[in-house]
Design a protein around this motif. Structure first.
Motif, PDB file in Angstrom:
ATOM      1  N   ALA A  27       0.828  -1.205   0.000  1.00 18.58           N
ATOM      2  CA  ALA A  27       0.000   0.000   0.000  1.00 18.58           C
ATOM      3  C   ALA A  27       0.866   1.260   0.000  1.00 18.58           C
ATOM      4  O   ALA A  27       0.558   2.237  -0.696  1.00 18.58           O
ATOM      5  CB  ALA A  27      -0.931  -0.013   1.209  1.00 18.58           C
ATOM      6  N   LYS A  28       1.953   1.220   0.772  1.00 20.09           N
ATOM      7  CA  LYS A  28       2.856   2.370   0.823  1.00 20.09           C
ATOM      8  C   LYS A  28       3.487   2.615  -0.551  1.00 20.09           C
ATOM      9  O   LYS A  28       3.582   3.764  -1.018  1.00 20.09           O
ATOM     10  CB  LYS A  28       3.945   2.143   1.863  1.00 20.09           C
ATOM     11  CG  LYS A  28       4.864   3.342   2.085  1.00 20.09           C
ATOM     12  CD  LYS A  28       5.823   3.081   3.241  1.00 20.09           C
ATOM     13  CE  LYS A  28       6.654   4.322   3.569  1.00 20.09           C
ATOM     14  NZ  LYS A  28       7.532   4.730   2.460  1.00 20.09           N
TER      15      LYS A  28
ATOM     16  N   GLN B  52       0.915   4.206  -2.708  1.00 12.23           N
ATOM     17  CA  GLN B  52       0.695   5.611  -2.351  1.00 12.23           C
ATOM     18  C   GLN B  52       1.766   6.504  -2.978  1.00 12.23           C
ATOM     19  O   GLN B  52       1.491   7.632  -3.381  1.00 12.23           O
ATOM     20  CB  GLN B  52       0.685   5.753  -0.832  1.00 12.23           C
ATOM     21  CG  GLN B  52      -0.565   5.180  -0.161  1.00 12.23           C
ATOM     22  CD  GLN B  52      -0.354   4.819   1.295  1.00 12.23           C
ATOM     23  OE1 GLN B  52       0.606   5.268   1.918  1.00 12.23           O
ATOM     24  NE2 GLN B  52      -1.242   4.001   1.838  1.00 12.23           N
TER      25      GLN B  52
ATOM     26  N   PHE C 200      -5.890   0.152   1.549  1.00 12.78           N
ATOM     27  CA  PHE C 200      -4.984   1.049   2.273  1.00 12.78           C
ATOM     28  C   PHE C 200      -4.356   2.087   1.351  1.00 12.78           C
ATOM     29  O   PHE C 200      -3.943   3.156   1.807  1.00 12.78           O
ATOM     30  CB  PHE C 200      -3.920   0.237   3.001  1.00 12.78           C
ATOM     31  CG  PHE C 200      -4.495  -0.632   4.083  1.00 12.78           C
ATOM     32  CD1 PHE C 200      -5.031  -0.069   5.230  1.00 12.78           C
ATOM     33  CD2 PHE C 200      -4.533  -2.014   3.945  1.00 12.78           C
ATOM     34  CE1 PHE C 200      -5.580  -0.861   6.232  1.00 12.78           C
ATOM     35  CE2 PHE C 200      -5.075  -2.818   4.935  1.00 12.78           C
ATOM     36  CZ  PHE C 200      -5.606  -2.243   6.082  1.00 12.78           C
ATOM     37  N   TYR C 201      -4.278   1.790   0.060  1.00 14.11           N
ATOM     38  CA  TYR C 201      -3.833   2.797  -0.915  1.00 14.11           C
ATOM     39  C   TYR C 201      -4.840   3.939  -0.995  1.00 14.11           C
ATOM     40  O   TYR C 201      -4.488   5.117  -0.941  1.00 14.11           O
ATOM     41  CB  TYR C 201      -3.650   2.129  -2.279  1.00 14.11           C
ATOM     42  CG  TYR C 201      -3.531   3.075  -3.457  1.00 14.11           C
ATOM     43  CD1 TYR C 201      -2.685   4.179  -3.432  1.00 14.11           C
ATOM     44  CD2 TYR C 201      -4.268   2.841  -4.624  1.00 14.11           C
ATOM     45  CE1 TYR C 201      -2.575   5.043  -4.523  1.00 14.11           C
ATOM     46  CE2 TYR C 201      -4.159   3.684  -5.725  1.00 14.11           C
ATOM     47  CZ  TYR C 201      -3.321   4.792  -5.665  1.00 14.11           C
ATOM     48  OH  TYR C 201      -3.211   5.633  -6.752  1.00 14.11           O
TER      49      TYR C 201
ATOM     50  N   PRO D  35      -5.402   5.609   3.426  1.00 18.36           N
ATOM     51  CA  PRO D  35      -4.184   5.362   4.212  1.00 18.36           C
ATOM     52  C   PRO D  35      -4.398   5.377   5.721  1.00 18.36           C
ATOM     53  O   PRO D  35      -3.616   4.769   6.461  1.00 18.36           O
ATOM     54  CB  PRO D  35      -3.255   6.509   3.789  1.00 18.36           C
ATOM     55  CG  PRO D  35      -3.772   6.982   2.472  1.00 18.36           C
ATOM     56  CD  PRO D  35      -5.243   6.769   2.520  1.00 18.36           C
TER      57      PRO D  35
END
Length: 396
Positions: A76-77, A80, A105-106, A109
């Motif tokens: 996800a990070k 992002q 989660f993208y 967040p």
């Protein structure tokens, strides 16, 4: 009122992977597992098709079997930072399930993993990206489902995440990818698919839209799984369709306690993981015996037996024939009879018994238990788990 949700588009048949070049977007992240897609050239093909579509492509590789919360957060990070408008997940159930959770989660967040554990509680997706799933195994059908299974290794628990939001937008079911599966994986994923279809058919949430999908998938798997295991690639291709049909059924009808037990035993023991499809195969005959004490479920199992022509005159005889047939399939596929025999006995008996009460409690609380035709008590679940450990028949 009920709901029936599938991907907007499903492309199937050999060469369907090329449909990637018709996606519209600027950036794509491709999420893959441990390397088989790269070794067999499918990852390069996918990347090239996406570039042909005019997209900048980034890779997130090496998603582990039974993907972890940590892997999801790392992915996800990365998303992002990169900002994709397409997430393309490719491989077995693990990278696709992981990518589904990364997607949440993208786009959100500040969401916590704990926020997602409650079924059907996800925020609205597609605010940043759409999702394309491309399976390489013939079992999980995650390319058409509203489910993702993520493991919290700190707690030793597999969490089935469930929400129609994570049903992919596009599924590409290209049998050429499944032709690379080794025999053992073919067996485990095939029995996972059979369990999906059978549990969907007897689920309390089944309906006229899911029943035909489940029955036809059962018939196809019964006809083709052993042939596929033995290396018949035409059967392997048909199995890729069969597992997808089973997925369409269970994503909308939901599942039962075979999956509840598989989820909660899979990562519970220090000796090693119990592979999900293998767990389902070992537990399914005992759960059928348990559920068949409910008349309506017994009738549904008998209908399955009739559909695949197993014989029997009474409902009881037909249920027994179905149980015997599943046991025979497991034996033909070299799947162990019980947890005690799994991988030469890696699940220690004392540890199993020490954790029995806790695992039973977790299994009862699993998201799949609510649609099972018979809701087990704590005592029943402990007895069921012990029967699955020792390979005993169930009569309670």
């Amino acid at each position: 009122m009920a709901r029936f949700t599938l991907p907007r588009d499903l492309y199937h048949g050999k060469g369907a992977l090329a449909e990637l070049k018709n996606l519209t977007g600027k950036k794509a992240v491709v999420v893959v597992g441990g390397g088989s897609m790269k070794r067999f050239g499918f990852l390069d093909k996918a990347v090239n098709y996406l570039k042909e579509a005019g997209m900048e492509v980034a890779l997130f590789e090496n998603v582990e079997p039974d993907p972890s919360v940590d892997t999801v957060m790392k992915g996800a990070k990365m998303m992002q930072e990169f900002g994709p408008d397409w997430i393309v997940a490719m491989g077995g159930g693990s990278p696709i399930d992981a990518a589904k959770a990364m997607w949440v989660f993208y786009e959100y967040p500040d969401t916590s993993f704990e926020d997602l554990i409650t079924p059907f509680s996800f925020p609205t997706l597609r605010t940043k990206a759409h999702f394309c799933a491309i399976p390489s195994t013939s079992g999980t059908a995650t390319e058409v489902t509203a489910f993702s299974v993520i493991t919290d290794y700190n707690k030793g628990i597999k969490y089935p995440l469930a929400d129609f939001n994570i049903t992919p937008d596009v599924a590409i079911v290209d049998p050429e990818l499944a032709e690379t599966m080794p025999a053992k994986l073919t067996a485990h994923t095939g029995m996972d698919a059979l369990t999906h279809a059978i549990e969907a058919y007897v689920s309390t949430m089944h309906c006229d839209y899911t029943d035909p999908l489940a029955l036809h998938a059962i018939k196809m798997i019964h006809n083709d799984l052993k042939k596929s295991y033995d290396g018949d690639m035409d059967a392997r291709d048909r199995m890729h369709n069969a597992q997808c049909l089973a997925g369409m059924a269970f994503s909308n009808a939901l599942l039962g306690i075979v999956h509840s037990m598989a989820h909660k035993t899979g990562a519970a023991y220090s000796g090693g993981h119990i592979v999900h499809g293998c767990a389902n195969a070992m537990y399914l005959p005992r759960v059928i015996q348990y559920n068949a004490k409910v008349e309506s479920a017994a009738v549904r199992y008998a209908e399955i037996a009739d559909f695949i022509q197993l014989g029997g005159n009474t409902v009881e005889e037909k249920v027994a024939a179905l149980v015997a047939e599943i046991k025979a399939m497991n034996e033909a596929l070299n799947i162990p009879k019980c947890i005690k025999d799994y991988e030469g006995g890696i699940i220690d008996e004392k540890e199993f018994m020490d954790k029995l009460s806790q695992v039973a409690t977790l299994a009862i609380g699993d998201a799949c238990t609510g649609s099972n035709p018979r809701i087990p008590s704590q005592e029943d679940m402990e007895k069921l788990l012990k029967a699955c450990y020792y390979g005993e028949d169930v009569d309670f």
